[in-house]
Design a protein around this motif. Sequence first.
Motif, PDB file in Angstrom:
ATOM      1  N   PHE A  36       0.822  -1.210   0.000  1.00 25.35           N
ATOM      2  CA  PHE A  36       0.000   0.000   0.000  1.00 25.35           C
ATOM      3  C   PHE A  36       0.856   1.260   0.000  1.00 25.35           C
ATOM      4  CE2 PHE A  36       0.937   0.633   4.467  1.00 25.35           C
ATOM      5  CZ  PHE A  36       0.621   1.976   4.719  1.00 25.35           C
ATOM      6  N   LYS A  37       2.124   1.147   0.388  1.00 25.60           N
ATOM      7  CA  LYS A  37       3.004   2.318   0.460  1.00 25.60           C
ATOM      8  C   LYS A  37       3.239   2.960  -0.904  1.00 25.60           C
ATOM      9  CE  LYS A  37       5.002   0.345   4.630  1.00 25.60           C
ATOM     10  NZ  LYS A  37       6.109  -0.396   5.259  1.00 25.60           N
ATOM     11  N   ILE A  38       2.946   2.217  -1.970  1.00 29.92           N
ATOM     12  CA  ILE A  38       2.976   2.814  -3.310  1.00 29.92           C
ATOM     13  C   ILE A  38       1.990   3.977  -3.383  1.00 29.92           C
ATOM     14  CG2 ILE A  38       2.313   2.376  -5.714  1.00 29.92           C
ATOM     15  CD1 ILE A  38       5.076   1.447  -5.053  1.00 29.92           C
ATOM     16  N   GLY A  39       0.844   3.856  -2.733  1.00 27.78           N
ATOM     17  CA  GLY A  39      -0.126   4.941  -2.720  1.00 27.78           C
ATOM     18  C   GLY A  39       0.371   6.153  -1.957  1.00 27.78           C
ATOM     19  N   VAL A  40       1.124   5.937  -0.884  1.00 30.86           N
ATOM     20  CA  VAL A  40       1.722   7.048  -0.143  1.00 30.86           C
ATOM     21  C   VAL A  40       2.727   7.780  -1.034  1.00 30.86           C
ATOM     22  CG1 VAL A  40       2.956   7.714   1.947  1.00 30.86           C
ATOM     23  CG2 VAL A  40       1.429   5.730   1.995  1.00 30.86           C
ATOM     24  N   LEU A  41       3.555   7.016  -1.738  1.00 26.63           N
ATOM     25  CA  LEU A  41       4.524   7.624  -2.646  1.00 26.63           C
ATOM     26  C   LEU A  41       3.816   8.375  -3.766  1.00 26.63           C
ATOM     27  CD1 LEU A  41       7.487   8.037  -3.452  1.00 26.63           C
ATOM     28  CD2 LEU A  41       7.332   5.903  -4.756  1.00 26.63           C
ATOM     29  N   ALA A  42       2.728   7.830  -4.282  1.00 33.94           N
ATOM     30  CA  ALA A  42       1.980   8.497  -5.349  1.00 33.94           C
ATOM     31  C   ALA A  42       1.435   9.841  -4.870  1.00 33.94           C
ATOM     32  CB  ALA A  42       0.858   7.599  -5.851  1.00 33.94           C
ATOM     33  N   ALA A  43       0.907   9.875  -3.645  1.00 33.83           N
ATOM     34  CA  ALA A  43       0.389  11.131  -3.101  1.00 33.83           C
ATOM     35  C   ALA A  43       1.513  12.145  -2.900  1.00 33.83           C
ATOM     36  CB  ALA A  43      -0.342  10.864  -1.786  1.00 33.83           C
ATOM     37  N   LEU A  44       2.674  11.678  -2.453  1.00 37.96           N
ATOM     38  CA  LEU A  44       3.818  12.565  -2.300  1.00 37.96           C
ATOM     39  C   LEU A  44       4.285  13.094  -3.651  1.00 37.96           C
ATOM     40  CD1 LEU A  44       6.088  13.893  -0.672  1.00 37.96           C
ATOM     41  CD2 LEU A  44       7.339  11.711  -0.786  1.00 37.96           C
ATOM     42  N   ALA A  45       4.353  12.230  -4.647  1.00 38.20           N
ATOM     43  CA  ALA A  45       4.766  12.650  -5.988  1.00 38.20           C
ATOM     44  C   ALA A  45       3.798  13.689  -6.560  1.00 38.20           C
ATOM     45  CB  ALA A  45       4.860  11.442  -6.915  1.00 38.20           C
ATOM     46  N   ASP A  46       2.505  13.561  -6.259  1.00 39.18           N
ATOM     47  CA  ASP A  46       1.526  14.562  -6.690  1.00 39.18           C
ATOM     48  C   ASP A  46       1.877  15.937  -6.119  1.00 39.18           C
ATOM     49  OD1 ASP A  46       0.070  12.603  -8.010  1.00 39.18           O
ATOM     50  OD2 ASP A  46      -1.446  12.417  -6.434  1.00 39.18           O
ATOM     51  N   GLU A  47       2.206  15.963  -4.829  1.00 37.43           N
ATOM     52  CA  GLU A  47       2.546  17.223  -4.170  1.00 37.43           C
ATOM     53  C   GLU A  47       3.810  17.846  -4.766  1.00 37.43           C
ATOM     54  OE1 GLU A  47       0.921  18.810  -1.028  1.00 37.43           O
ATOM     55  OE2 GLU A  47      -0.464  17.948  -2.484  1.00 37.43           O
ATOM     56  N   ILE A  48       4.783  17.016  -5.055  1.00 38.21           N
ATOM     57  CA  ILE A  48       6.041  17.514  -5.617  1.00 38.21           C
ATOM     58  C   ILE A  48       5.825  18.022  -7.038  1.00 38.21           C
ATOM     59  CG2 ILE A  48       8.331  16.773  -6.394  1.00 38.21           C
ATOM     60  CD1 ILE A  48       8.362  14.975  -3.847  1.00 38.21           C
ATOM     61  N   GLU A  49       5.060  17.279  -7.830  1.00 41.09           N
ATOM     62  CA  GLU A  49       4.795  17.701  -9.207  1.00 41.09           C
ATOM     63  C   GLU A  49       4.023  19.017  -9.240  1.00 41.09           C
ATOM     64  OE1 GLU A  49       2.795  15.964 -13.329  1.00 41.09           O
ATOM     65  OE2 GLU A  49       2.968  14.691 -11.557  1.00 41.09           O
ATOM     66  N   ALA A  50       3.146  19.222  -8.255  1.00 43.23           N
ATOM     67  CA  ALA A  50       2.359  20.454  -8.197  1.00 43.23           C
ATOM     68  C   ALA A  50       3.147  21.626  -7.633  1.00 43.23           C
ATOM     69  CB  ALA A  50       1.102  20.224  -7.356  1.00 43.23           C
ATOM     70  N   GLY A  51       4.375  21.377  -7.165  1.00 44.97           N
ATOM     71  CA  GLY A  51       5.210  22.441  -6.630  1.00 44.97           C
ATOM     72  C   GLY A  51       4.933  22.794  -5.188  1.00 44.97           C
ATOM     73  N   ARG A  52       4.096  22.014  -4.508  1.00 42.98           N
ATOM     74  CA  ARG A  52       3.786  22.285  -3.104  1.00 42.98           C
ATOM     75  C   ARG A  52       4.802  21.676  -2.151  1.00 42.98           C
ATOM     76  NH1 ARG A  52      -1.460  21.489  -5.391  1.00 42.98           N
ATOM     77  NH2 ARG A  52      -1.371  19.246  -4.932  1.00 42.98           N
ATOM     78  N   ARG A  53       5.563  20.714  -2.640  1.00 41.16           N
ATOM     79  CA  ARG A  53       6.603  20.073  -1.842  1.00 41.16           C
ATOM     80  C   ARG A  53       7.845  19.909  -2.708  1.00 41.16           C
ATOM     81  NH1 ARG A  53       5.128  19.971   3.610  1.00 41.16           N
ATOM     82  NH2 ARG A  53       2.889  19.559   3.735  1.00 41.16           N
ATOM     83  N   ASP A  54       8.956  19.580  -2.058  1.00 41.32           N
ATOM     84  CA  ASP A  54      10.208  19.338  -2.775  1.00 41.32           C
ATOM     85  C   ASP A  54      10.898  18.140  -2.127  1.00 41.32           C
ATOM     86  OD1 ASP A  54      13.363  19.886  -3.067  1.00 41.32           O
ATOM     87  OD2 ASP A  54      12.306  20.830  -4.748  1.00 41.32           O
ATOM     88  N   TRP A  55      11.560  17.336  -2.947  1.00 43.62           N
ATOM     89  CA  TRP A  55      12.270  16.172  -2.406  1.00 43.62           C
ATOM     90  C   TRP A  55      13.256  16.561  -1.304  1.00 43.62           C
ATOM     91  CZ3 TRP A  55      10.123  11.768  -3.204  1.00 43.62           C
ATOM     92  CH2 TRP A  55       9.555  11.413  -4.423  1.00 43.62           C
ATOM     93  N   ALA A  56      13.814  17.762  -1.400  1.00 40.37           N
ATOM     94  CA  ALA A  56      14.832  18.194  -0.430  1.00 40.37           C
ATOM     95  C   ALA A  56      14.236  18.829   0.823  1.00 40.37           C
ATOM     96  CB  ALA A  56      15.791  19.184  -1.091  1.00 40.37           C
ATOM     97  N   GLU A  57      12.914  18.980   0.882  1.00 41.64           N
ATOM     98  CA  GLU A  57      12.270  19.554   2.063  1.00 41.64           C
ATOM     99  C   GLU A  57      12.574  18.709   3.298  1.00 41.64           C
ATOM    100  OE1 GLU A  57       7.733  20.315   3.755  1.00 41.64           O
ATOM    101  OE2 GLU A  57       8.071  20.026   1.601  1.00 41.64           O
ATOM    102  N   VAL A  58      12.868  19.381   4.416  1.00 41.32           N
ATOM    103  CA  VAL A  58      13.215  18.688   5.656  1.00 41.32           C
ATOM    104  C   VAL A  58      12.009  18.656   6.590  1.00 41.32           C
ATOM    105  CG1 VAL A  58      14.677  18.739   7.722  1.00 41.32           C
ATOM    106  CG2 VAL A  58      15.652  19.276   5.472  1.00 41.32           C
ATOM    107  N   VAL A  59      11.723  17.466   7.112  1.00 41.76           N
ATOM    108  CA  VAL A  59      10.660  17.284   8.099  1.00 41.76           C
ATOM    109  C   VAL A  59      11.281  16.657   9.347  1.00 41.76           C
ATOM    110  CG1 VAL A  59       8.773  17.127   6.446  1.00 41.76           C
ATOM    111  CG2 VAL A  59      10.070  15.070   7.031  1.00 41.76           C
ATOM    112  N   ARG A  60      10.554  16.718  10.445  1.00 45.41           N
ATOM    113  CA  ARG A  60      11.073  16.213  11.721  1.00 45.41           C
ATOM    114  C   ARG A  60      10.279  14.991  12.180  1.00 45.41           C
ATOM    115  NH1 ARG A  60      15.877  18.905  13.547  1.00 45.41           N
ATOM    116  NH2 ARG A  60      15.846  20.928  12.477  1.00 45.41           N
TER     117      ARG A  60
END
Length: 271
Positions: A36-60
């Motif tokens: 199911f983690k493929i769906g989590v990655l897909a949702a993350l990729a959507d955010e990155i493609e839309a410019g709302r997130r970046d692979w280099a963004e740091v979270v805690r």
Amino acid sequence: ALLGELGQDVSWLALRDGAVISESRASEPLAVGSAFKIGVLAALADEIEAGRRDWAEVVRLEEHHRSLPSGRMQDYPVGAPLTLHSAALAMIAESDNTATDLLIDLLGHDAVAERLGIASEDLLTTRAFFALKADEARRADWRAASPADKPAIAASAAETLPDLEAVTGPHAQGVEWYLPLDRLCALGAPLASLPLMQVNPGPVAAQPGLWQSIAYKGGSETGVLNFTAWLTDTEGRQHCAALTVNDPGAIAETTAAAAFGAFLRSLHGQS
């Protein structure tokens, strides 16, 4: 025949350039574990493609993200800084459960559930999944609850992380991630070219030379097994090959991996 003998409920699917080569029950949701983690990655990729997130963004990392293995991040200190790429890589290549829960928290249940094609209230974090699996009474309450009440029950259960020994028993029916193989293949197809999808080739590693590229994500717990691979053959054709096995008892993973390997070889050999 080999695939059908692996357990009580078995589904498989093979696609080449989008066309079905072989399938059985591929549109039927079965428990797929960490696939199911493929769906989590897909949702993350959507955010990155839309410019709302970046692979280099740091979270805690926060305490409520901490889950049980697989993975290593459950041993990281609270407050550890992680890039989104590091968390996603760990989630896919090592099936890190803590990284997964961190990303679900960041992205939101609704976004991930929508990508998976399931109701938001049915999407469990791995921590909530383990907590419900370990607590029969609370698990029964969650299964019987109305959609509006399910999230609160899951969140209450997840306040305490159970011992690993309490969650190694058979698959608890209804408490899992239920997905059809055609959805898994569709979710992963646009992600397969990401290098982080190609770090761990899973059982396809036993077939060197057959494929130009291998992207892979699987999942397992007692009574649940999934292998899903997105493959490019030596002629440049794109494939998805996937297998799910559900059974009341333990599944012989070595036998299943060998059968999946035979499935892939036959797929590669077809013109």
